[in-house]
Scaffold this active site. Structure first.
Site: not given
Length: 337
Positions: A200, A226-228, A246
Protein backbone atom coordinates in the site's frame (compact mmCIF):
# COMPACT_ATOMS: atom_id res chain seq x y z
CA UNK A 1 -59.22 6.90 -9.26
CA UNK A 2 -57.68 3.46 -9.28
CA UNK A 3 -58.41 1.58 -6.05
CA UNK A 4 -55.51 0.03 -4.16
CA UNK A 5 -55.23 -2.16 -1.09
CA UNK A 6 -51.47 -1.74 -0.67
CA UNK A 7 -50.37 0.16 2.43
CA UNK A 8 -47.62 2.78 2.15
CA UNK A 9 -45.80 1.54 5.28
CA UNK A 10 -42.92 -0.09 3.39
CA UNK A 11 -42.31 3.06 1.36
CA UNK A 12 -42.32 5.34 4.37
CA UNK A 13 -40.05 3.03 6.36
CA UNK A 14 -37.57 2.87 3.48
CA UNK A 15 -37.69 6.62 2.92
CA UNK A 16 -36.93 7.34 6.56
CA UNK A 17 -34.35 4.57 7.03
CA UNK A 18 -31.61 7.20 7.28
CA UNK A 19 -32.85 7.87 10.81
CA UNK A 20 -32.19 4.27 11.84
CA UNK A 21 -28.78 4.40 10.18
CA UNK A 22 -27.64 7.65 11.76
CA UNK A 23 -28.80 6.55 15.20
CA UNK A 24 -26.52 3.52 14.95
CA UNK A 25 -23.63 5.50 13.47
CA UNK A 26 -23.82 8.11 16.23
CA UNK A 27 -23.91 5.40 18.89
CA UNK A 28 -20.69 3.96 17.47
CA UNK A 29 -19.12 7.42 17.32
CA UNK A 30 -20.08 8.07 20.96
CA UNK A 31 -18.66 4.70 22.08
CA UNK A 32 -21.99 3.61 23.57
CA UNK A 33 -21.38 -0.08 22.85
CA UNK A 34 -17.82 0.00 24.18
CA UNK A 35 -19.01 1.61 27.41
CA UNK A 36 -21.79 -0.92 27.91
CA UNK A 37 -19.48 -3.84 27.17
CA UNK A 38 -17.75 -2.99 30.43
CA UNK A 39 -20.93 -2.96 32.56
CA UNK A 40 -24.66 -2.19 32.30
CA UNK A 41 -25.49 1.45 33.08
CA UNK A 42 -28.56 3.42 34.03
CA UNK A 43 -29.67 6.41 31.97
CA UNK A 44 -27.84 9.24 33.76
CA UNK A 45 -24.38 7.64 34.04
CA UNK A 46 -24.62 6.29 30.48
CA UNK A 47 -25.45 9.76 29.18
CA UNK A 48 -22.64 11.34 31.18
CA UNK A 49 -20.03 8.79 30.09
CA UNK A 50 -21.01 8.96 26.42
CA UNK A 51 -21.36 12.74 26.35
CA UNK A 52 -25.05 12.75 25.41
CA UNK A 53 -27.04 15.82 26.54
CA UNK A 54 -29.91 15.14 28.92
CA UNK A 55 -32.50 16.49 26.48
CA UNK A 56 -32.01 13.70 23.95
CA UNK A 57 -30.55 10.95 26.11
CA UNK A 58 -33.65 8.96 27.02
CA UNK A 59 -35.06 9.00 23.48
CA UNK A 60 -31.66 8.14 22.00
CA UNK A 61 -30.94 5.13 24.20
CA UNK A 62 -34.53 3.88 24.04
CA UNK A 63 -34.42 4.20 20.24
CA UNK A 64 -31.36 1.91 20.34
CA UNK A 65 -33.46 -0.50 22.42
CA UNK A 66 -36.29 -0.35 19.88
CA UNK A 67 -33.78 -0.98 17.06
CA UNK A 68 -32.60 -4.11 18.86
CA UNK A 69 -29.11 -2.74 19.48
CA UNK A 70 -29.46 -2.29 23.25
CA UNK A 71 -31.45 -4.03 25.96
CA UNK A 72 -32.98 -2.41 29.06
CA UNK A 73 -33.86 -4.39 32.21
CA UNK A 74 -36.65 -3.72 34.70
CA UNK A 75 -34.38 -1.58 36.86
CA UNK A 76 -33.65 0.73 33.92
CA UNK A 77 -30.10 -0.44 33.22
CA UNK A 78 -28.98 -0.51 29.58
CA UNK A 79 -26.78 -3.24 28.13
CA UNK A 80 -25.66 -4.33 24.67
CA UNK A 81 -27.61 -6.73 22.50
CA UNK A 82 -25.46 -9.85 21.83
CA UNK A 83 -24.39 -8.93 18.28
CA UNK A 84 -23.64 -5.32 19.24
CA UNK A 85 -21.61 -6.57 22.19
CA UNK A 86 -19.52 -8.85 19.97
CA UNK A 87 -18.94 -6.59 16.98
CA UNK A 88 -19.24 -2.99 18.21
CA UNK A 89 -17.04 -3.03 21.31
CA UNK A 90 -13.82 -1.46 20.05
CA UNK A 91 -11.79 -3.32 22.69
CA UNK A 92 -12.59 -6.68 21.09
CA UNK A 93 -10.64 -8.19 18.20
CA UNK A 94 -14.01 -8.93 16.56
CA UNK A 95 -14.78 -5.16 16.30
CA UNK A 96 -16.17 -4.24 12.87
CA UNK A 97 -17.25 -0.72 13.84
CA UNK A 98 -14.42 0.81 11.83
CA UNK A 99 -16.52 0.35 8.70
CA UNK A 100 -19.37 2.23 10.39
CA UNK A 101 -16.99 4.95 11.58
CA UNK A 102 -15.87 5.40 7.97
CA UNK A 103 -19.46 5.52 6.73
CA UNK A 104 -20.32 8.11 9.36
CA UNK A 105 -17.32 10.38 8.70
CA UNK A 106 -16.78 10.04 4.93
CA UNK A 107 -19.97 8.71 3.32
CA UNK A 108 -23.11 9.86 5.13
CA UNK A 109 -22.70 13.49 4.06
CA UNK A 110 -21.89 12.83 0.39
CA UNK A 111 -24.84 10.41 0.15
CA UNK A 112 -27.18 13.30 0.92
CA UNK A 113 -26.11 14.60 -2.51
CA UNK A 114 -26.88 11.38 -4.40
CA UNK A 115 -29.35 13.24 -6.64
CA UNK A 116 -26.58 15.58 -7.77
CA UNK A 117 -24.31 12.61 -8.46
CA UNK A 118 -27.05 10.95 -10.53
CA UNK A 119 -27.64 14.11 -12.53
CA UNK A 120 -23.98 14.94 -13.17
CA UNK A 121 -22.13 11.59 -12.96
CA UNK A 122 -19.60 13.33 -10.73
CA UNK A 123 -18.46 12.42 -7.20
CA UNK A 124 -19.82 14.44 -4.30
CA UNK A 125 -16.98 13.79 -1.85
CA UNK A 126 -15.53 17.31 -2.11
CA UNK A 127 -12.09 18.57 -3.02
CA UNK A 128 -10.40 16.08 -0.72
CA UNK A 129 -11.71 13.04 -2.56
CA UNK A 130 -10.17 9.65 -3.13
CA UNK A 131 -8.79 10.16 -6.64
CA UNK A 132 -5.43 11.31 -5.25
CA UNK A 133 -4.86 8.93 -2.35
CA UNK A 134 -1.43 10.32 -1.32
CA UNK A 135 -3.01 13.76 -0.81
CA UNK A 136 -6.11 12.23 0.77
CA UNK A 137 -3.95 10.34 3.29
CA UNK A 138 -1.88 13.41 4.18
CA UNK A 139 -4.53 14.09 6.82
CA UNK A 140 -3.77 11.65 9.66
CA UNK A 141 -7.38 11.65 10.88
CA UNK A 142 -8.61 10.61 7.43
CA UNK A 143 -5.84 8.03 7.12
CA UNK A 144 -6.70 6.32 10.40
CA UNK A 145 -10.44 6.53 9.80
CA UNK A 146 -10.15 4.93 6.35
CA UNK A 147 -7.71 2.25 7.55
CA UNK A 148 -9.99 1.25 10.43
CA UNK A 149 -12.89 1.24 8.00
CA UNK A 150 -11.09 -1.14 5.69
CA UNK A 151 -10.39 -3.47 8.62
CA UNK A 152 -14.00 -3.36 9.79
CA UNK A 153 -15.26 -4.07 6.30
CA UNK A 154 -12.87 -6.94 5.55
CA UNK A 155 -12.54 -8.79 8.88
CA UNK A 156 -15.23 -11.42 8.33
CA UNK A 157 -14.21 -11.95 4.70
CA UNK A 158 -10.57 -12.30 5.76
CA UNK A 159 -11.49 -14.92 8.34
CA UNK A 160 -13.52 -16.83 5.74
CA UNK A 161 -10.67 -16.73 3.20
CA UNK A 162 -8.27 -17.96 5.87
CA UNK A 163 -10.57 -20.90 6.54
CA UNK A 164 -11.68 -21.88 3.02
CA UNK A 165 -8.77 -21.30 0.64
CA UNK A 166 -6.24 -24.19 0.33
CA UNK A 167 -3.35 -22.32 1.94
CA UNK A 168 -1.49 -25.56 2.59
CA UNK A 169 -0.56 -25.53 -1.12
CA UNK A 170 1.22 -22.17 -0.88
CA UNK A 171 3.99 -20.48 1.09
CA UNK A 172 3.65 -16.72 0.52
CA UNK A 173 0.94 -14.11 0.04
CA UNK A 174 0.71 -10.35 -0.53
CA UNK A 175 -2.44 -8.30 0.02
CA UNK A 176 -2.67 -5.47 -2.53
CA UNK A 177 -4.17 -2.31 -1.03
CA UNK A 178 -3.76 -3.76 2.44
CA UNK A 179 -4.50 -0.70 4.67
CA UNK A 180 -3.92 -1.93 8.26
CA UNK A 181 -3.26 -5.45 7.04
CA UNK A 182 -6.40 -7.15 8.30
CA UNK A 183 -6.36 -9.87 5.64
CA UNK A 184 -2.71 -10.99 5.82
CA UNK A 185 -2.84 -10.84 9.62
CA UNK A 186 -5.89 -13.12 9.76
CA UNK A 187 -4.38 -15.57 7.29
CA UNK A 188 -0.94 -15.61 8.90
CA UNK A 189 -2.53 -16.11 12.31
CA UNK A 190 -4.43 -19.16 11.05
CA UNK A 191 -1.56 -20.65 9.00
CA UNK A 192 1.86 -20.49 10.74
CA UNK A 193 3.73 -21.77 7.67
CA UNK A 194 2.78 -18.69 5.60
CA UNK A 195 4.76 -15.48 5.24
CA UNK A 196 4.34 -12.35 3.12
CA UNK A 197 2.72 -9.03 3.85
CA UNK A 198 0.78 -6.17 2.40
CA UNK A 199 1.29 -3.55 -0.31
CA UNK A 200 0.00 0.00 0.00
CA UNK A 201 1.00 3.65 0.02
CA UNK A 202 3.88 4.54 2.38
CA UNK A 203 1.61 6.43 4.79
CA UNK A 204 -0.03 3.15 5.82
CA UNK A 205 3.21 1.52 7.00
CA UNK A 206 3.04 2.53 10.70
CA UNK A 207 -0.59 1.41 10.95
CA UNK A 208 0.19 -1.92 9.29
CA UNK A 209 3.16 -2.59 11.54
CA UNK A 210 1.22 -1.70 14.70
CA UNK A 211 -1.67 -3.98 13.69
CA UNK A 212 0.66 -6.88 12.87
CA UNK A 213 2.44 -6.43 16.19
CA UNK A 214 -0.87 -6.38 18.04
CA UNK A 215 -1.64 -9.80 16.56
CA UNK A 216 1.84 -11.25 17.06
CA UNK A 217 2.76 -11.87 13.39
CA UNK A 218 5.42 -9.21 12.76
CA UNK A 219 8.07 -11.86 12.18
CA UNK A 220 6.27 -13.23 9.11
CA UNK A 221 4.57 -10.18 7.60
CA UNK A 222 6.27 -7.16 6.03
CA UNK A 223 4.84 -3.94 4.65
CA UNK A 224 5.70 -3.20 1.00
CA UNK A 225 5.49 0.52 0.19
CA UNK A 226 4.43 1.59 -3.25
CA UNK A 227 1.82 3.00 -5.59
CA UNK A 228 0.16 0.32 -7.71
CA UNK A 229 -0.24 2.73 -10.61
CA UNK A 230 3.43 3.65 -10.79
CA UNK A 231 5.25 0.67 -9.25
CA UNK A 232 5.32 -3.04 -10.04
CA UNK A 233 3.44 -5.22 -7.58
CA UNK A 234 5.48 -7.43 -5.23
CA UNK A 235 5.48 -11.10 -6.09
CA UNK A 236 4.12 -13.98 -4.03
CA UNK A 237 2.43 -17.34 -4.53
CA UNK A 238 -0.93 -15.68 -3.85
CA UNK A 239 -1.96 -12.08 -4.42
CA UNK A 240 -5.20 -10.68 -2.99
CA UNK A 241 -7.25 -7.69 -4.15
CA UNK A 242 -10.10 -7.12 -1.73
CA UNK A 243 -12.55 -4.28 -2.38
CA UNK A 244 -9.91 -2.57 -4.52
CA UNK A 245 -11.07 -2.94 -8.11
CA UNK A 246 -14.46 -1.32 -7.47
CA UNK A 247 -12.75 2.03 -6.84
CA UNK A 248 -11.80 2.44 -10.50
CA UNK A 249 -13.17 2.50 -14.04
CA UNK A 250 -12.99 -0.53 -16.33
CA UNK A 251 -9.68 0.42 -17.95
CA UNK A 252 -8.02 0.79 -14.55
CA UNK A 253 -9.52 -2.48 -13.34
CA UNK A 254 -7.93 -4.21 -16.33
CA UNK A 255 -4.59 -2.46 -15.68
CA UNK A 256 -4.51 -3.70 -12.09
CA UNK A 257 -5.48 -7.25 -13.06
CA UNK A 258 -2.68 -7.26 -15.68
CA UNK A 259 -0.16 -6.03 -13.09
CA UNK A 260 -1.25 -8.79 -10.72
CA UNK A 261 -0.90 -11.38 -13.49
CA UNK A 262 2.60 -10.15 -14.31
CA UNK A 263 3.67 -10.26 -10.64
CA UNK A 264 2.55 -13.84 -10.03
CA UNK A 265 4.79 -16.83 -10.69
CA UNK A 266 3.52 -19.65 -12.87
CA UNK A 267 0.86 -21.52 -10.92
CA UNK A 268 0.29 -18.52 -8.66
CA UNK A 269 -3.23 -17.43 -7.72
CA UNK A 270 -5.06 -14.12 -7.58
CA UNK A 271 -7.97 -13.76 -5.13
CA UNK A 272 -10.49 -10.98 -5.77
CA UNK A 273 -13.21 -10.40 -3.19
CA UNK A 274 -16.03 -7.84 -3.36
CA UNK A 275 -19.74 -7.34 -2.75
CA UNK A 276 -20.63 -8.84 -6.11
CA UNK A 277 -23.84 -7.83 -7.85
CA UNK A 278 -25.98 -10.81 -8.91
CA UNK A 279 -25.68 -11.58 -12.62
CA UNK A 280 -29.31 -10.63 -13.29
CA UNK A 281 -28.96 -7.36 -11.35
CA UNK A 282 -32.23 -7.88 -9.48
CA UNK A 283 -31.48 -9.03 -5.94
CA UNK A 284 -28.07 -7.84 -4.74
CA UNK A 285 -29.13 -4.73 -2.85
CA UNK A 286 -25.78 -4.52 -1.04
CA UNK A 287 -23.76 -4.77 -4.26
CA UNK A 288 -25.89 -2.27 -6.15
CA UNK A 289 -25.83 0.25 -3.31
CA UNK A 290 -22.07 -0.26 -3.01
CA UNK A 291 -21.82 0.68 -6.67
CA UNK A 292 -23.85 3.83 -6.05
CA UNK A 293 -21.42 4.55 -3.22
CA UNK A 294 -18.65 4.52 -5.82
CA UNK A 295 -20.69 6.97 -7.91
CA UNK A 296 -20.96 9.31 -4.93
CA UNK A 297 -17.32 9.02 -3.85
CA UNK A 298 -15.16 8.35 -6.94
CA UNK A 299 -14.72 9.63 -10.48
CA UNK A 300 -15.05 6.28 -12.26
CA UNK A 301 -15.53 3.44 -9.79
CA UNK A 302 -18.35 0.91 -9.94
CA UNK A 303 -19.17 -2.49 -8.50
CA UNK A 304 -19.79 -5.51 -10.71
CA UNK A 305 -21.01 -9.07 -10.94
CA UNK A 306 -18.93 -12.19 -10.50
CA UNK A 307 -19.50 -12.91 -14.18
CA UNK A 308 -18.06 -9.49 -15.08
CA UNK A 309 -14.96 -10.17 -13.02
CA UNK A 310 -14.52 -13.67 -14.43
CA UNK A 311 -14.58 -12.18 -17.92
CA UNK A 312 -11.95 -9.57 -17.07
CA UNK A 313 -9.71 -12.14 -15.39
CA UNK A 314 -10.01 -14.55 -18.31
CA UNK A 315 -9.19 -11.72 -20.72
CA UNK A 316 -6.10 -10.97 -18.64
CA UNK A 317 -4.92 -14.60 -18.88
CA UNK A 318 -6.12 -16.22 -15.66
CA UNK A 319 -7.50 -19.77 -15.82
CA UNK A 320 -9.27 -22.20 -13.48
CA UNK A 321 -11.61 -19.43 -12.38
CA UNK A 322 -13.77 -20.27 -9.36
CA UNK A 323 -16.46 -18.26 -7.58
CA UNK A 324 -17.47 -18.86 -3.97
CA UNK A 325 -19.36 -17.08 -1.20
CA UNK A 326 -17.60 -15.78 1.88
CA UNK A 327 -19.25 -13.92 4.77
CA UNK A 328 -22.50 -12.01 4.49
CA UNK A 329 -22.78 -10.40 1.06
CA UNK A 330 -19.09 -10.81 0.14
CA UNK A 331 -17.89 -13.31 -2.46
CA UNK A 332 -14.51 -14.20 -3.95
CA UNK A 333 -13.11 -15.28 -7.29
CA UNK A 334 -9.83 -17.15 -7.63
CA UNK A 335 -7.82 -17.43 -10.82
CA UNK A 336 -4.55 -19.23 -11.53
CA UNK A 337 -1.71 -18.04 -13.77
Amino acid sequence: MEATTAAPDRLVKLGLAFRDSKTLLSAVELDVFTLLAQQPLELVPLAEKSGVHARGARDFFDALVALGLLERDESGRYSNAPDANQYLDRNKLSYIGGELELANARQFGPWSMLTDALRTGKPQSGARGTEDYPAYYADSAILENVARGMTGGSLRAAQAIAARFPWQEFRTLIDIGTAQGCLPVQIASAHPHLSGGGFDLPALKPLFEAYAEQHGVTGRLRFHSGDFFNDPLPTADVLVMGRVLHNWDRATKMLLLKKAFDALPGGGVLIVYERFIDDGRRFSTAGLLASLNMLVLTAGGFDYSAADCEGWMAETGFRDLRVSSLAGDIGMITGRK
